[in-house]
Design a protein around this motif. Structure first.
Motif, PDB file in Angstrom:
ATOM      1  N   LEU A   4       0.832  -1.198   0.000  1.00  0.00           N
ATOM      2  CA  LEU A   4       0.000   0.000   0.000  1.00  0.00           C
ATOM      3  C   LEU A   4       0.867   1.248   0.000  1.00  0.00           C
ATOM      4  CD1 LEU A   4      -2.887   1.008   0.012  1.00  0.00           C
ATOM      5  CD2 LEU A   4      -2.837   0.938   2.500  1.00  0.00           C
ATOM      6  N   VAL A   5       1.939   1.252   0.782  1.00  0.00           N
ATOM      7  CA  VAL A   5       2.863   2.383   0.803  1.00  0.00           C
ATOM      8  C   VAL A   5       3.530   2.525  -0.560  1.00  0.00           C
ATOM      9  CG1 VAL A   5       4.995   3.282   1.812  1.00  0.00           C
ATOM     10  CG2 VAL A   5       3.248   2.276   3.289  1.00  0.00           C
ATOM     11  N   ALA A   6       3.947   1.411  -1.157  1.00  0.00           N
ATOM     12  CA  ALA A   6       4.575   1.455  -2.478  1.00  0.00           C
ATOM     13  C   ALA A   6       3.604   1.973  -3.530  1.00  0.00           C
ATOM     14  CB  ALA A   6       5.090   0.075  -2.872  1.00  0.00           C
ATOM     15  N   LEU A   7       2.342   1.551  -3.456  1.00  0.00           N
ATOM     16  CA  LEU A   7       1.328   2.035  -4.389  1.00  0.00           C
ATOM     17  C   LEU A   7       1.126   3.535  -4.227  1.00  0.00           C
ATOM     18  CD1 LEU A   7      -0.953   1.720  -6.453  1.00  0.00           C
ATOM     19  CD2 LEU A   7      -2.459   1.154  -4.539  1.00  0.00           C
ATOM     20  N   ALA A   8       1.021   3.989  -2.993  1.00  0.00           N
ATOM     21  CA  ALA A   8       0.816   5.418  -2.742  1.00  0.00           C
ATOM     22  C   ALA A   8       1.994   6.222  -3.272  1.00  0.00           C
ATOM     23  CB  ALA A   8       0.617   5.663  -1.254  1.00  0.00           C
ATOM     24  N   PHE A   9       3.208   5.742  -3.022  1.00  0.00           N
ATOM     25  CA  PHE A   9       4.388   6.450  -3.503  1.00  0.00           C
ATOM     26  C   PHE A   9       4.427   6.464  -5.027  1.00  0.00           C
ATOM     27  CE2 PHE A   9       8.959   6.830  -4.402  1.00  0.00           C
ATOM     28  CZ  PHE A   9       9.138   8.090  -3.845  1.00  0.00           C
ATOM     29  N   SER A  10       4.036   5.368  -5.669  1.00  0.00           N
ATOM     30  CA  SER A  10       3.983   5.315  -7.133  1.00  0.00           C
ATOM     31  C   SER A  10       2.996   6.334  -7.678  1.00  0.00           C
ATOM     32  CB  SER A  10       3.580   3.916  -7.606  1.00  0.00           C
ATOM     33  OG  SER A  10       4.542   2.980  -7.214  1.00  0.00           O
ATOM     34  N   LEU A  11       1.874   6.489  -6.993  1.00  0.00           N
ATOM     35  CA  LEU A  11       0.889   7.479  -7.420  1.00  0.00           C
ATOM     36  C   LEU A  11       1.444   8.888  -7.318  1.00  0.00           C
ATOM     37  CD1 LEU A  11      -2.346   6.014  -5.812  1.00  0.00           C
ATOM     38  CD2 LEU A  11      -1.727   6.025  -8.238  1.00  0.00           C
ATOM     39  N   VAL A  12       2.228   9.140  -6.279  1.00  0.00           N
ATOM     40  CA  VAL A  12       2.838  10.458  -6.130  1.00  0.00           C
ATOM     41  C   VAL A  12       3.798  10.721  -7.281  1.00  0.00           C
ATOM     42  CG1 VAL A  12       4.430  11.826  -4.732  1.00  0.00           C
ATOM     43  CG2 VAL A  12       2.579  10.570  -3.639  1.00  0.00           C
ATOM     44  N   PRO A  27      -1.390  19.683   6.998  1.00  0.00           N
ATOM     45  CA  PRO A  27      -1.790  19.099   5.724  1.00  0.00           C
ATOM     46  C   PRO A  27      -2.935  19.886   5.098  1.00  0.00           C
ATOM     47  CG  PRO A  27      -2.372  17.644   7.559  1.00  0.00           C
ATOM     48  CD  PRO A  27      -1.674  18.826   8.127  1.00  0.00           C
ATOM     49  N   THR A  28      -2.786  20.233   3.848  1.00  0.00           N
ATOM     50  CA  THR A  28      -3.835  20.904   3.097  1.00  0.00           C
ATOM     51  C   THR A  28      -4.054  20.107   1.830  1.00  0.00           C
ATOM     52  OG1 THR A  28      -2.255  22.329   1.963  1.00  0.00           O
ATOM     53  CG2 THR A  28      -3.226  23.201   3.987  1.00  0.00           C
ATOM     54  N   PRO A  29      -5.187  20.313   1.166  1.00  0.00           N
ATOM     55  CA  PRO A  29      -5.441  19.532  -0.058  1.00  0.00           C
ATOM     56  C   PRO A  29      -4.338  19.628  -1.095  1.00  0.00           C
ATOM     57  CG  PRO A  29      -7.417  20.672   0.641  1.00  0.00           C
ATOM     58  CD  PRO A  29      -6.297  21.157   1.530  1.00  0.00           C
ATOM     59  N   GLY A  30      -3.579  20.726  -1.126  1.00  0.00           N
ATOM     60  CA  GLY A  30      -2.534  20.891  -2.128  1.00  0.00           C
ATOM     61  C   GLY A  30      -1.264  20.138  -1.836  1.00  0.00           C
ATOM     62  N   ASN A  31      -1.063  19.717  -0.590  1.00  0.00           N
ATOM     63  CA  ASN A  31       0.202  19.051  -0.280  1.00  0.00           C
ATOM     64  C   ASN A  31       0.025  17.716   0.435  1.00  0.00           C
ATOM     65  OD1 ASN A  31      -0.378  19.769   2.361  1.00  0.00           O
ATOM     66  ND2 ASN A  31       1.308  21.189   2.583  1.00  0.00           N
ATOM     67  N   LEU A  32      -1.152  17.121   0.327  1.00  0.00           N
ATOM     68  CA  LEU A  32      -1.409  15.839   0.968  1.00  0.00           C
ATOM     69  C   LEU A  32      -2.184  14.941   0.014  1.00  0.00           C
ATOM     70  CD1 LEU A  32      -1.222  14.243   3.667  1.00  0.00           C
ATOM     71  CD2 LEU A  32      -3.515  15.090   4.147  1.00  0.00           C
ATOM     72  N   ILE A  33      -1.676  13.735  -0.190  1.00  0.00           N
ATOM     73  CA  ILE A  33      -2.360  12.736  -1.012  1.00  0.00           C
ATOM     74  C   ILE A  33      -2.654  11.554  -0.104  1.00  0.00           C
ATOM     75  CG2 ILE A  33      -2.129  11.139  -2.951  1.00  0.00           C
ATOM     76  CD1 ILE A  33      -0.150  13.179  -4.166  1.00  0.00           C
ATOM     77  N   THR A  34      -3.893  11.080  -0.102  1.00  0.00           N
ATOM     78  CA  THR A  34      -4.235   9.929   0.721  1.00  0.00           C
ATOM     79  C   THR A  34      -4.727   8.789  -0.150  1.00  0.00           C
ATOM     80  OG1 THR A  34      -6.468  10.754   1.101  1.00  0.00           O
ATOM     81  CG2 THR A  34      -4.833  11.309   2.751  1.00  0.00           C
ATOM     82  N   VAL A  35      -4.378   7.581   0.262  1.00  0.00           N
ATOM     83  CA  VAL A  35      -4.819   6.359  -0.402  1.00  0.00           C
ATOM     84  C   VAL A  35      -5.356   5.455   0.691  1.00  0.00           C
ATOM     85  CG1 VAL A  35      -4.135   4.372  -1.795  1.00  0.00           C
ATOM     86  CG2 VAL A  35      -3.052   6.587  -2.177  1.00  0.00           C
ATOM     87  N   VAL A  44      -3.002   5.585   3.968  1.00  0.00           N
ATOM     88  CA  VAL A  44      -1.632   6.049   3.804  1.00  0.00           C
ATOM     89  C   VAL A  44      -1.708   7.476   3.291  1.00  0.00           C
ATOM     90  CG1 VAL A  44       0.557   5.731   2.590  1.00  0.00           C
ATOM     91  CG2 VAL A  44      -0.773   3.735   3.308  1.00  0.00           C
ATOM     92  N   SER A  45      -1.049   8.383   3.983  1.00  0.00           N
ATOM     93  CA  SER A  45      -1.017   9.791   3.587  1.00  0.00           C
ATOM     94  C   SER A  45       0.392  10.137   3.144  1.00  0.00           C
ATOM     95  CB  SER A  45      -1.428  10.690   4.754  1.00  0.00           C
ATOM     96  OG  SER A  45      -2.738  10.376   5.180  1.00  0.00           O
ATOM     97  N   ILE A  46       0.505  10.718   1.960  1.00  0.00           N
ATOM     98  CA  ILE A  46       1.795  11.164   1.428  1.00  0.00           C
ATOM     99  C   ILE A  46       1.806  12.686   1.493  1.00  0.00           C
ATOM    100  CG2 ILE A  46       3.342  11.181  -0.562  1.00  0.00           C
ATOM    101  CD1 ILE A  46       2.881   8.378   0.526  1.00  0.00           C
ATOM    102  N   HIS A  47       2.784  13.236   2.195  1.00  0.00           N
ATOM    103  CA  HIS A  47       2.942  14.679   2.337  1.00  0.00           C
ATOM    104  C   HIS A  47       3.925  15.131   1.269  1.00  0.00           C
ATOM    105  CE1 HIS A  47       1.024  14.195   6.301  1.00  0.00           C
ATOM    106  NE2 HIS A  47       1.711  13.058   6.325  1.00  0.00           N
ATOM    107  N   THR A  48       3.428  15.852   0.262  1.00  0.00           N
ATOM    108  CA  THR A  48       4.265  16.175  -0.899  1.00  0.00           C
ATOM    109  C   THR A  48       5.150  17.393  -0.707  1.00  0.00           C
ATOM    110  OG1 THR A  48       2.467  17.453  -1.907  1.00  0.00           O
ATOM    111  CG2 THR A  48       2.632  15.118  -2.496  1.00  0.00           C
ATOM    112  N   SER A  54       2.564   8.992   6.390  1.00  0.00           N
ATOM    113  CA  SER A  54       2.044   8.486   7.658  1.00  0.00           C
ATOM    114  C   SER A  54       0.992   7.433   7.332  1.00  0.00           C
ATOM    115  CB  SER A  54       1.457   9.616   8.509  1.00  0.00           C
ATOM    116  OG  SER A  54       0.449  10.302   7.797  1.00  0.00           O
ATOM    117  N   VAL A  55       0.733   6.548   8.294  1.00  0.00           N
ATOM    118  CA  VAL A  55      -0.231   5.462   8.092  1.00  0.00           C
ATOM    119  C   VAL A  55      -1.135   5.392   9.312  1.00  0.00           C
ATOM    120  CG1 VAL A  55      -0.540   2.991   7.656  1.00  0.00           C
ATOM    121  CG2 VAL A  55       1.481   4.167   6.753  1.00  0.00           C
TER     122      VAL A  55
END
Length: 84
Positions: A4-12, A27-35, A44-48, A54-55
C-alpha cells in the motif's frame, strides 16, 4: 501494508507536479495525497511538500509522520534532509 505504501508512492511519482507551495506542517489539499484500503480502515497519507508519509488504521496512528527519501540512479536524492 508495504504494498500500500509502495502504491501510494507510485501514485505520487506519476502525478503531475503541482506549483511550489510554501512549506507547511499542516496538511492541506494541495500538499497531501491519501490512499485508502478497500475497506477504508488503512489510510496512507503522502505529504508532498516535505516528502513524508504516515499510516493510520481505524483512525489510530500506525506509523507517525516520517520522512521519505528517494535515491535516483544517478546518485541524486529527493527529500528534505535526506541522507543516504
Amino acid at each position: 501494508m508495504i504494498r500500500l505504501v509502495a502504491l501510494a508512492f507510485s501514485l505520487v511519482l506519476a502525478s503531475p507536479a503541482p506549483a511550489p507551495e510554501p512549506a507547511s506542517s499542516d496538511p492541506t489539499p494541495g500538499n497531501l495525497i491519501t490512499v485508502s484500503s478497500p475497506d477504508g480502515r488503512t489510510v496512507v497519507s503522502i505529504h508532498t511538500t516535505d516528502l513524508g508519509y504516515s499510516v493510520t488504521y481505524d483512525g489510530e496512528p500506525l506509523v507517525e509522520r516520517s520522512r521519505l527519501g528517494v535515491v535516483l540512479s544517478d546518485g541524486d536524492t529527493l527529500g528534505v534532509g535526506f541522507v543516504e
